[in-house]
Design a protein around this motif. Structure first.
Motif, PDB file in Angstrom:
ATOM      1  N   LEU A  10       0.846  -1.460   0.016  1.00  0.00           N
ATOM      2  CA  LEU A  10      -0.152  -0.019  -0.184  1.00  0.00           C
ATOM      3  C   LEU A  10       1.042   1.065   0.071  1.00  0.00           C
ATOM      4  O   LEU A  10       0.271   2.341  -0.353  1.00  0.00           O
ATOM      5  N   ALA A  11       2.409   1.188   0.462  1.00  0.00           N
ATOM      6  CA  ALA A  11       3.020   2.355   0.329  1.00  0.00           C
ATOM      7  C   ALA A  11       3.801   2.559  -1.040  1.00  0.00           C
ATOM      8  O   ALA A  11       4.501   3.584  -1.217  1.00  0.00           O
ATOM      9  N   LEU A  12       3.524   1.495  -1.907  1.00  0.00           N
ATOM     10  CA  LEU A  12       4.310   1.747  -3.379  1.00  0.00           C
ATOM     11  C   LEU A  12       3.531   2.870  -3.880  1.00  0.00           C
ATOM     12  O   LEU A  12       2.557   3.055  -4.070  1.00  0.00           O
ATOM     13  N   SER A  58      -2.045   8.265  -9.246  1.00  0.00           N
ATOM     14  CA  SER A  58      -0.962   9.767  -9.167  1.00  0.00           C
ATOM     15  C   SER A  58      -0.021   9.645  -7.998  1.00  0.00           C
ATOM     16  O   SER A  58       1.130   9.553  -8.502  1.00  0.00           O
ATOM     17  N   THR A  59      -0.474   9.568  -6.939  1.00  0.00           N
ATOM     18  CA  THR A  59       0.467   9.375  -5.724  1.00  0.00           C
ATOM     19  C   THR A  59       0.806   8.022  -5.462  1.00  0.00           C
ATOM     20  O   THR A  59       2.183   7.602  -5.155  1.00  0.00           O
ATOM     21  N   TYR A  60       0.076   7.122  -5.119  1.00  0.00           N
ATOM     22  CA  TYR A  60       0.282   5.761  -4.613  1.00  0.00           C
ATOM     23  C   TYR A  60      -0.186   4.928  -5.821  1.00  0.00           C
ATOM     24  O   TYR A  60      -0.922   5.098  -6.885  1.00  0.00           O
ATOM     25  N   LEU A  61       0.502   3.818  -6.057  1.00  0.00           N
ATOM     26  CA  LEU A  61       0.388   2.787  -6.983  1.00  0.00           C
ATOM     27  C   LEU A  61      -1.030   2.302  -6.721  1.00  0.00           C
ATOM     28  O   LEU A  61      -1.599   2.180  -8.040  1.00  0.00           O
ATOM     29  N   PHE A  62      -1.605   1.918  -5.729  1.00  0.00           N
ATOM     30  CA  PHE A  62      -2.904   1.636  -5.548  1.00  0.00           C
ATOM     31  C   PHE A  62      -3.567   2.719  -4.588  1.00  0.00           C
ATOM     32  O   PHE A  62      -3.173   2.623  -3.527  1.00  0.00           O
TER      33      PHE A  62
END
Length: 346
Positions: free
Chosen positions: A208-210, A255-259
């Motif tokens: 979730l941090a990706l 945009s910011t996070y992959l998911f």
């Protein structure tokens, strides 16, 4: 709203169960509390047994707070941990464990607490309340760290003993089961998240941090930043995963996070991700109580069974000690399958 709360033991851990008639508003409020979980078995929402939650749900205890000195020292301890850049979750865990210990010795000056007092606490509180060995181990971590910051202490930090480790084997799914789970969802986002956890051996929080920038398609790797223990690491990306990621990226344009969740720029919710796995298990008919971490365990075990060196697996998982990684040798069936049972010769 009518509700009542009580202390329960759930999976060898003390929790606060909250009982109420089905009410959408209250369910949403409970969900917002940190650590809130629904137990299908017990049919109840439950939360961590913290002093804050006891006060919130009016659970009466004889003494809910340490002495004034204890409260001040806990605040100093929190500040010390923050200056050392411990994660907020570790700071919360350690300060809550320490608070429980200092409540027990509320009438005693902190500098007068000894190693013998730790043994008494273990027997009269930890064992008496049937708390887990893992909780006791967390308490030892907190006490050791705390008394390193106290001057003129009678506590011999190196002499504080730990509980005997429970030899619990990691839960592992077969390759066939993993394939069924990963193919259960037609939604590419859901499929992508579960597939990336398994294919790279990620923890839920790491996934979730990706961010999109962490995917290096030229080098075929994913960069895992600020993982457990504040260690960065890299994991290889399979060509199949890269193809899936390109398809996913075109469709969702994160945009910011992959998911991301429903709000653009915000990470996907961990509970929603757990629900995705639960739905996959229901669709496939797999009755094992699998969690997202089972996919990580399965990744490590399947690597070992395919001949990958244990040292490489240690690096891929981000383990500090090789002893942590060695546990997967106990669940690998590669060698076991070559052993012939004497029953076959009867």
């Amino acid at each position: 709203m009518h509700w009542k709360a009580a202390i329960i033991s759930h999976r060898k851990e003390k929790r606060i169960a909250v009982y109420f008639e089905k009410n959408a508003e209250l369910i949403n409020r409970i969900k917002e509390l940190e650590g809130a979980r629904w137990s299908q078995t017990l049919g109840v929402w439950h939360l961590p047994d913290t002093f804050e939650n006891r006060i919130r749900f009016k659970i009466v205890t004889t003494v809910t707070l340490p002495s004034q000195e204890g409260m001040e020292q806990i605040e100093k301890f929190k500040q010390w941990m923050r200056s050392k850049r411990y994660s907020e979750s570790t700071i919360t865990t350690y300060s809550e464990a320490l608070k429980s210990f200092l409540v027990f010795y509320r009438e005693k000056p902190i500098t007068a607490i000894t190693n013998e007092d730790v043994i008494v606490y273990n027997n009269e509180y930890i064992l008496e309340n049937k708390l887990s060995a893992s909780y006791q181990n967390q308490l030892v971590n907190a006490i050791k760290l705390f008394f390193q910051t106290i001057r003129d202490t009678k506590m011999l930090v190196d002499k504080i003993h730990r509980p005997k480790r429970e030899k619990v084997l990691p839960n592992v799914l077969s390759k066939e089961e993993v394939k069924l789970i990963l193919n259960a969802h037609s939604n590419i986002k859901h499929k992508m998240m579960l597939s990336l956890i398994y294919s790279c051996g990620l923890r839920c929080g790491e996934l979730l941090a990706l961010r999109p920038v962490h995917i290096d398609s030229k080098r075929n790797i994913v960069v895992i930043k600020n993982a457990k223990g504040k260690k960065d690491r890299i994991a290889p990306l399979s060509p199949k995963i890269l193809a899936m990621l390109r398809e996913y990226y075109k469709m969702y344009q994160p945009s910011t996070y992959l998911f991301e969740g429903q709000i653009k720029g915000q990470p996907y919710d961990a509970r929603s991700l757990q629900l995705i796995l639960k739905q996959a298990l229901q669709k496939t008919g797999i009755v094992k109580p699998a969690t997202l971490h089972w996919l990580r365990h399965s990744y490590a075990t399947h690597l070992l069974e395919s001949g990958t060196d244990l040292r490489y697996i240690q690096e891929l998982l981000g383990h500090n000690s090789s002893k942590t990684t060695e546990i997967y040798t106990h669940v690998s069936t590669k060698s076991l399958q070559q052993i012939k049972s004497p029953f076959d010769d009867l």
